[in-house]
Design an enzyme around this catalytic site. Structure first.
Site, mmCIF file in Angstrom:
data_model
loop_
_atom_site.group_PDB
_atom_site.id
_atom_site.type_symbol
_atom_site.label_atom_id
_atom_site.label_comp_id
_atom_site.label_asym_id
_atom_site.label_seq_id
_atom_site.Cartn_x
_atom_site.Cartn_y
_atom_site.Cartn_z
ATOM 1 N N HIS A 55 0.698 -1.076 0.212
ATOM 2 C CA HIS A 55 -0.119 -0.048 0.110
ATOM 3 C C HIS A 55 0.699 1.301 -0.127
ATOM 4 C CE1 HIS A 55 0.986 -0.083 4.226
ATOM 5 N NE2 HIS A 55 0.711 1.213 4.325
ATOM 6 N N HIS A 70 0.961 6.771 -0.793
ATOM 7 C CA HIS A 70 0.372 5.809 -0.069
ATOM 8 C C HIS A 70 -0.936 5.727 -0.739
ATOM 9 C CE1 HIS A 70 -2.259 4.562 3.529
ATOM 10 N NE2 HIS A 70 -1.032 4.551 4.047
#
Length: 181
Positions: A55, A70
């Site tokens: 992620h 992110h």
């Protein structure tokens, strides 16, 4: 700095996460309404980290700025299912180069946000300013310009010396405690 995913570029303070919106991790910007799919490097540099769950990816530029991409909010909880990252720590990447994919359907089915964040994690030490172009952005399009801090030149030796005190008048120098009331 290029858009790592397509979407609408927003001010970081509008990200639906207090840690990012409060800039506690650094200055940056957010991307909403991303269609998912390809993820590209926002800058050229060396991959400094890849989260085990895919992620998040960190990239350090030649100027020393450390970027974090992110993907989604609270997506670490999805244990990597929505992400395929194709780079590893130590790899050299070029801005706009594909570094992975993001499956929005998996993120949305889990009730998570696909909002993506790009931040400079060493903002306080290294970043002077970040100029961001808000609005719709295609994948890989330039959306921001980072201005690193310029290192201060060392002071000349004379400036590093202790302050000199010059007597304003001629006379005897006494200790401050000897001055009459």
């Amino acid at each position: 700095v290029v858009a790592p995913v397509a979407g609408r570029i927003i001010d970081i303070t509008e990200i639906p996460d207090p840690v990012f919106a409060g800039k506690s991790m650094g200055e940056g910007f957010g991307i909403l309404d991303t269609p998912g799919g390809d993820v590209v490097a926002p800058v050229s540099g060396t991959v400094s980290m890849v989260a085990k769950t895919g992620h998040a990816v960190g990239i350090t530029t030649a100027s020393g700025l450390q970027y974090l991409v992110h993907l989604g909010i609270d997506t670490v909880e999805l244990e990597g299912r929505p992400f395929t990252i194709t780079v590893s720590k130590g790899d050299e990447v070029t801005a706009g180069e594909k570094i992975g994919t993001m499956d929005n359907a998996v993120i949305e089915e889990a009730g998570k946000s696909t909002a993506t964040v790009v931040i400079v994690t060493n903002t306080k030490k290294k970043l002077d300013s970040l100029d961001v172009d808000y609005g719709d952005a295609d994948l890989g399009r330039e959306v921001a310009r980072a201005h690193p801090k310029v290192a201060a030149a060392p002071k000349p030796a004379a400036e590093n010396a202790p302050d000199a005190v010059v007597a304003p008048v001629a006379g005897r120098i006494i200790d401050i405690t000897e001055i009459p009331d």
